[in-house]
Design an enzyme around this catalytic site. Structure first.
Site, PDB file in Angstrom:
ATOM      1  CG  ASP A 173      -1.805   1.000   1.223  1.00  0.00           C
ATOM      2  OD1 ASP A 173      -2.602   1.250   0.249  1.00  0.00           O
ATOM      3  OD2 ASP A 173      -2.022   1.591   2.270  1.00  0.00           O
ATOM      4  CE  LYS A 196     -13.735   4.531 -10.544  1.00  0.00           C
ATOM      5  NZ  LYS A 196     -14.548   3.666 -11.031  1.00  0.00           N
TER       6      LYS A 196
END
Length: 254
Positions: free
Chosen positions: A174, A220
């Site tokens: 992440d 996105k």
């Protein structure tokens, strides 16, 4: 000794160099004489504590192993800075600095409150002992299509006996993909992270976490990520990540 330490602190109070909120003390004081080595040692330690200069955790420290240093030197030698003034002969990488506080270094110097300002710490940089947990450094390509992280897993990240916890691996994925997405369309937040674990990572070992930009669709950003042995022969983990561009003011309102 107590009198000596008292004189040292007295000197600090008068030096005019300590920040108190947004103001500084500016007074004149008698010259502070440090006659002994212990006095000088205490002053040096206190100066370090109160220093304005923050530590860049992406720079080498004594806990870095041989493989970590080898890879750091490898990517540094191909950095844009090292190749400045020369024709690009291939991949050029830029090292990203890393601090233990996100808020202080946010764009525009964003602060939420004095309590958070003083206590907040980046999750991967909140352990003081070097080498104990997350030791890593990120480089990204000048075209920003790829980002690579050299990650050395410390002993506090144990999950299965002798191996790195899956949550710690997910944290690094992440961190790397999020940093990469931020370079492409900052600021962003994680919308989806899909992880497949293939083989465990031994504690103390060094691995590569590589992020690649797949596509962008409006707000996105889609990326893929692979965690491999440093020679690329073993795949430890692979993941797909989706990040969405946000307005940072939404975070500040809570």
């Amino acid at each position: 000794m107590a009198r000596n330490v008292g004189r040292i602190f007295s000197g600090f109070r008068c030096s005019g160099s300590l920040p108190f909120g947004k103001t500084q003390l500016k007074t004149r004081c008698p010259r502070l004489l440090l006659r002994t080595t212990p006095e000088r040692t205490v002053v040096q330690a206190l100066s370090s504590i109160f220093s304005h200069k923050s530590r860049d955790f992406s720079l080498p420290n004594s806990s870095w192993g041989e493989e970590m240093m080898r890879l750091y030197n490898h990517y540094s030698s191909q950095s844009g800075e090292a190749a400045e003034g020369q024709e690009d002969q291939g991949e050029q990488w830029t090292r990203l600095p890393s601090y233990n506080r996100s808020l202080k270094y946010a764009t525009g110097g964003v602060y939420l409150s004095k309590i958070i300002q003083s206590k907040a710490r980046l999750f991967t940089r909140n352990i003081r002992d070097t080498g104990a947990a997350f030791e890593y450094v990120l480089f990204f390509r000048r075209d920003k299509q790829r980002c690579v992280c050299i990650f050395q897993a410390g002993h506090l990240l144990e999950g299965p006996p002798g191996h790195v916890h899956g949550g710690a691996i997910a944290t690094m994925i992440d961190t790397v993909t999020g940093t990469h997405a931020s370079l492409l369309s900052a600021p962003v937040m994680t919308a989806n992270l899909n992880i497949n674990y293939r083989s465990p990572i031994p504690l103390g070992s060094t691995v590569l976490v590589e992020s690649t930009m797949d596509k962008e669709e409006g707000k996105k950003t889609f990326l893929s990520c692979r965690v491999t042995s440093t020679d690329g022969s073993k795949l430890h983990t692979e993941a797909a990540a989706l990040f969405v561009s946000i307005n940072v003011s939404h975070l500040l309102r809570g």
